[in-house]
Design an enzyme around this catalytic site. Structure first.
Site, PDB file in Angstrom:
ATOM      1  CG  LEU A 129      -2.054  -1.012   1.208  1.00 58.18           C
ATOM      2  CD1 LEU A 129      -2.786  -1.003   2.544  1.00 58.18           C
ATOM      3  CD2 LEU A 129      -3.029  -0.711   0.073  1.00 58.18           C
TER       4      LEU A 129
ATOM      5  CG  ASP B 157      13.638  -1.651  12.677  1.00 55.53           C
ATOM      6  OD1 ASP B 157      12.431  -1.925  12.840  1.00 55.53           O
ATOM      7  OD2 ASP B 157      14.558  -2.415  13.029  1.00 55.53           O
TER       8      ASP B 157
ATOM      9  CG  ASN C 175       1.397   2.359   4.309  1.00 57.97           C
ATOM     10  OD1 ASN C 175       0.281   2.068   3.900  1.00 57.97           O
ATOM     11  ND2 ASN C 175       2.468   1.624   4.005  1.00 57.97           N
TER      12      ASN C 175
ATOM     13  CB  SER D  83      -6.824   1.464  11.968  1.00 61.42           C
ATOM     14  OG  SER D  83      -7.345   0.514  12.868  1.00 61.42           O
TER      15      SER D  83
END
Length: 346
Positions: free
Chosen positions: A45, A93, A120, A176
């Site tokens: 995404l 990270d 994201n 979410s």
């Protein structure tokens, strides 16, 4: 399938809307702006979001990922398709608080303001793994990491909001999932370590398919993921309380069902359940990023009571995810876990 405009000329978005379409419609909200997207890798995404926004000519597009080779692959493809866009990459990270602080410093070196922060990145695990500080990795990556990154970047977001001529167009978008309906946030055991009865208000939803409750070597991976996704919504609720008066809007989103790298660690029973799902429930990555881009760009959302979007529209999250008392409790807990407790009243 393109969304058909309403009679008024206002676009009517739905589950079939594509992120690239939304970005084109709101090109004026992208052009010249500075944007950071986390979790950018091929077939993700994050990648789809990057391509959609790049086509509308942002002033600076910062792509972040924990894996240099992956984020550089996407960055090169974006530069090739949109050579006019200034694309930078940052190694991030989210499981490591030291790495997050380093990444935030790098972002601050690249820009003095940030118009859009799109949190994201996320993971889903079927077996227990730990972050460097000992927290369970799903919780650390999906909630604690984005909390710390957002907190460290707030000065850049506030600076952008002050310079905006349109109130509410500096935004934070937290990914979410509909998985948040499955479980409240587990305050009593955020790392899913204890084998004891839960408080009643932390019990997962009953009556779901068996794979939702599976435990492997003492770890309920799907419930840990669901709890972390509830945390994303609670985090957004707390951010709205703090930042809306500063001209910063915050939204959480459900991208829908998309077969990305997030599904790589599925249990066999979960994978089997997925194969039985109707194909028309699945979205492409371009469709999957559309709700994120609506949340990031649609001017009609500014000043509304929207906190959670699904299928590109305002949606009603689970009650346990919008409880303001729990949102503040989570904010305080996470502030203590990150050493940012002094920032908890911002």
């Amino acid at each position: 399938m393109a969304s058909k405009p309403q009679a008024t000329g206002t676009p009517a978005f739905d589950r079939n809307t594509r992120g690239s379409e939304v970005a084109r419609l709101f090109k004026d909200q992208v052009e010249g702006r500075h944007i950071l997207i986390t979790g950018v890798s091929p077939n993700s995404l994050g990648e789809a979001t990057a391509f959609a926004l790049a086509a509308s000519n942002p002033g600076l597009l910062i792509l972040a990922s924990r894996t240099a080779a992956k984020v550089e692959t996407v960055a090169a493809a974006v530069r090739n398709q949109c050579p006019w866009v200034d694309v930078k990459t940052v190694i991030l990270d989210l499981a490591s608080q030291d790495a997050i602080r380093s990444a935030a410093n790098e972002v601050t070196r690249l820009t003095d303001h940030l118009d859009l922060l799109i949190n994201n990145a996320g993971i889903s695990l079927s077996t227990r793994r730990s972050a460097p500080n000992g927290l369970e990795l799903t919780f650390a990556t999906n909630h604690v990491g984005p909390f710390l990154l957002t907190d460290l970047l707030l000065p850049l977001l506030r600076r952008a909001a002050k310079s905006q001529t349109t109130h509410g167009m500096t935004r934070i978008v937290n990914l979410s999932s509909a998985a948040h309906y499955v479980s409240p946030f587990r305050f009593s055991d955020p790392s899913f370590e204890a084998d004891r009865p839960l408080p009643q208000d932390e019990e997962p939803r009953k009556g779901l398919e068996e794979h939702f409750y599976e435990v492997h070597d003492g770890f309920a991976g799907w419930l840990a993921y669901a709890s972390s996704k509830t945390a994303n919504v609670l985090f957004t609720v707390a951010l709205q309380e703090r930042l809306r008066s500063n001209g910063i809007e915050c939204f959480s989103v459900d991208p829908g069902i998309i077969m990305t790298n997030l599904a790589d660690d599925m249990t066999p029973s979960a994978a089997k359940a997925v194969t039985k799902m109707p194909k028309d429930l699945f979205k492409s990555t371009d469709q999957g990023c559309a709700t994120t881009i609506v949340a990031a760009l649609d001017p009609r959302l500014a000043g509304t009571d929207a906190v959670y979007l699904a299928d590109c529209r305002k949606s009603r999250p689970a009650r346990h995810a919008t409880d303001k008392v729990k949102a503040e409790r989570l904010w305080k807990m996470t502030g203590e876990l990150t050493g940012q407790a002094s920032q908890s009243k911002l």
